[in-house]
Design a protein around this motif. Structure first.
Motif, mmCIF file in Angstrom:
data_model
loop_
_atom_site.group_PDB
_atom_site.id
_atom_site.type_symbol
_atom_site.label_atom_id
_atom_site.label_comp_id
_atom_site.label_asym_id
_atom_site.label_seq_id
_atom_site.Cartn_x
_atom_site.Cartn_y
_atom_site.Cartn_z
ATOM 1 N N UNK A 57 0.916 -1.342 -0.064
ATOM 2 C CA UNK A 57 -0.018 0.118 0.016
ATOM 3 C C UNK A 57 0.792 1.470 -0.039
ATOM 4 N N UNK A 58 2.036 1.184 0.815
ATOM 5 C CA UNK A 58 2.801 2.240 1.026
ATOM 6 C C UNK A 58 3.589 2.696 -0.717
ATOM 7 N N UNK A 59 4.005 1.534 -1.066
ATOM 8 C CA UNK A 59 4.835 1.986 -2.417
ATOM 9 C C UNK A 59 3.813 2.495 -3.238
ATOM 10 N N UNK A 60 2.452 1.772 -3.622
ATOM 11 C CA UNK A 60 1.499 2.075 -4.545
ATOM 12 C C UNK A 60 0.913 3.706 -4.422
ATOM 13 N N UNK A 61 0.831 3.821 -3.036
ATOM 14 C CA UNK A 61 0.506 5.302 -2.773
ATOM 15 C C UNK A 61 1.732 6.350 -3.111
ATOM 16 N N UNK A 62 2.551 5.712 -2.732
ATOM 17 C CA UNK A 62 3.859 6.776 -2.941
ATOM 18 C C UNK A 62 4.165 7.174 -4.132
ATOM 19 N N UNK A 63 4.078 6.123 -5.166
ATOM 20 C CA UNK A 63 4.037 6.161 -6.392
ATOM 21 C C UNK A 63 3.034 6.919 -7.058
ATOM 22 N N UNK A 64 1.733 6.844 -6.591
ATOM 23 C CA UNK A 64 0.740 7.543 -7.375
ATOM 24 C C UNK A 64 0.870 9.054 -6.631
ATOM 25 N N UNK A 65 1.304 9.331 -5.409
ATOM 26 C CA UNK A 65 1.386 10.518 -4.981
ATOM 27 C C UNK A 65 2.257 11.350 -5.505
ATOM 28 N N UNK A 66 3.585 10.663 -5.793
ATOM 29 C CA UNK A 66 4.566 11.244 -6.467
ATOM 30 C C UNK A 66 4.319 11.798 -7.881
ATOM 31 N N UNK A 67 3.671 11.048 -8.749
ATOM 32 C CA UNK A 67 3.269 11.360 -9.766
ATOM 33 C C UNK A 67 2.200 12.414 -9.905
ATOM 34 N N UNK A 68 1.429 12.478 -8.935
ATOM 35 C CA UNK A 68 0.346 13.529 -8.723
ATOM 36 C C UNK A 68 0.939 14.950 -8.284
ATOM 37 N N UNK A 69 1.887 14.767 -7.612
ATOM 38 C CA UNK A 69 2.766 15.926 -7.468
ATOM 39 C C UNK A 69 3.584 16.646 -8.345
#
Length: 211
Positions: free
Chosen positions: A159-171
């Motif tokens: 969950x952390x890796x998936x969320x981190x990647x998604x938020x990174x792209x969103x940012x």
């Protein structure tokens, strides 16, 4: 004995924080929780140390409400020190290695892994509480009986890796830069650090505690 445990916890957290800074300069992936923090750091315009404290305070609130048995002195040492020391280490390394080659990055990754395992051995053997992130999987396994701890930890890591990647792209992070926060270093820390931590447990941490 209690004073030695506190010193081991403090030293372990500081060493782990330095290792995360080394991981970040390697830019070949960080551990799963730091993947999430890297994504949030890209999106939220505040310094990393303060962001780390805020996120961990939220996780601490969860732990206090659900299962506070694993919360101890080391939890608060981790909460208030790790983020700032990591940011200081990373900023300093940027002045020393402003444009590291792939070979230097690979060496930094190897150093980061060894240093993190050493710090983790000190911190875990002292047994004065776990990080707020670790406490989530412990509560899932012990309090809610979702699954065995190792499987709950895999779930929270994914969950952390998936969320981190998604938020990174969103940012605004570039797709090609994803391996810097979720790469080979992430895989190694998630699956292969156990034996090295146990090596340092046997050779350094446990003998140090028993002196």
């Amino acid at each position: 004995m209690k004073a030695r445990r506190i010193l081991m916890s403090l030293g372990g957290v500081i060493i782990c924080a330095v290792s995360v800074g080394v991981f970040k300069i390697a830019a070949l992936g960080v551990d799963p929780f730091q993947s999430l923090m890297s994504g949030l750091d890209k999106l939220i315009p505040i310094d990393f140390g303060t962001l780390y404290v805020i996120v961990n305070l939220l996780l601490l609130t969860f732990s206090l409400l659900v299962d506070r048995t694993k919360i101890g002195i080391a939890t608060f040492i981790n909460l208030f020190l790790l983020g700032y020391i990591t940011q200081f280490t990373y900023d300093w390394l940027l002045t020393v290695l402003p444009a590291p080659s792939m070979a230097v990055r690979a060496v930094c990754l190897a150093i980061g892994i060894v240093v993190m395992c050493f710090g983790s051995a000190l911190y875990m053997t002292a047994d004065l509480g776990v990080s707020t992130y670790d406490a989530v999987a412990i509560a899932m396994a012990g309090k809610w009986k979702v699954a065995k701890f190792q499987y709950c930890r895999i779930m929270t890591d994914l969950v952390c890796v998936a969320a981190g990647v998604g938020i990174f792209l969103l940012g605004g992070g570039a797709f090609g830069a994803i391996p810097t926060i979720a790469g080979i270093g992430t895989i190694i820390t998630a699956f292969f650090m156990g034996p090295l931590i146990e090596f340092f447990n046997k050779t350094v941490a446990r003998p140090l505690l028993s002196k």
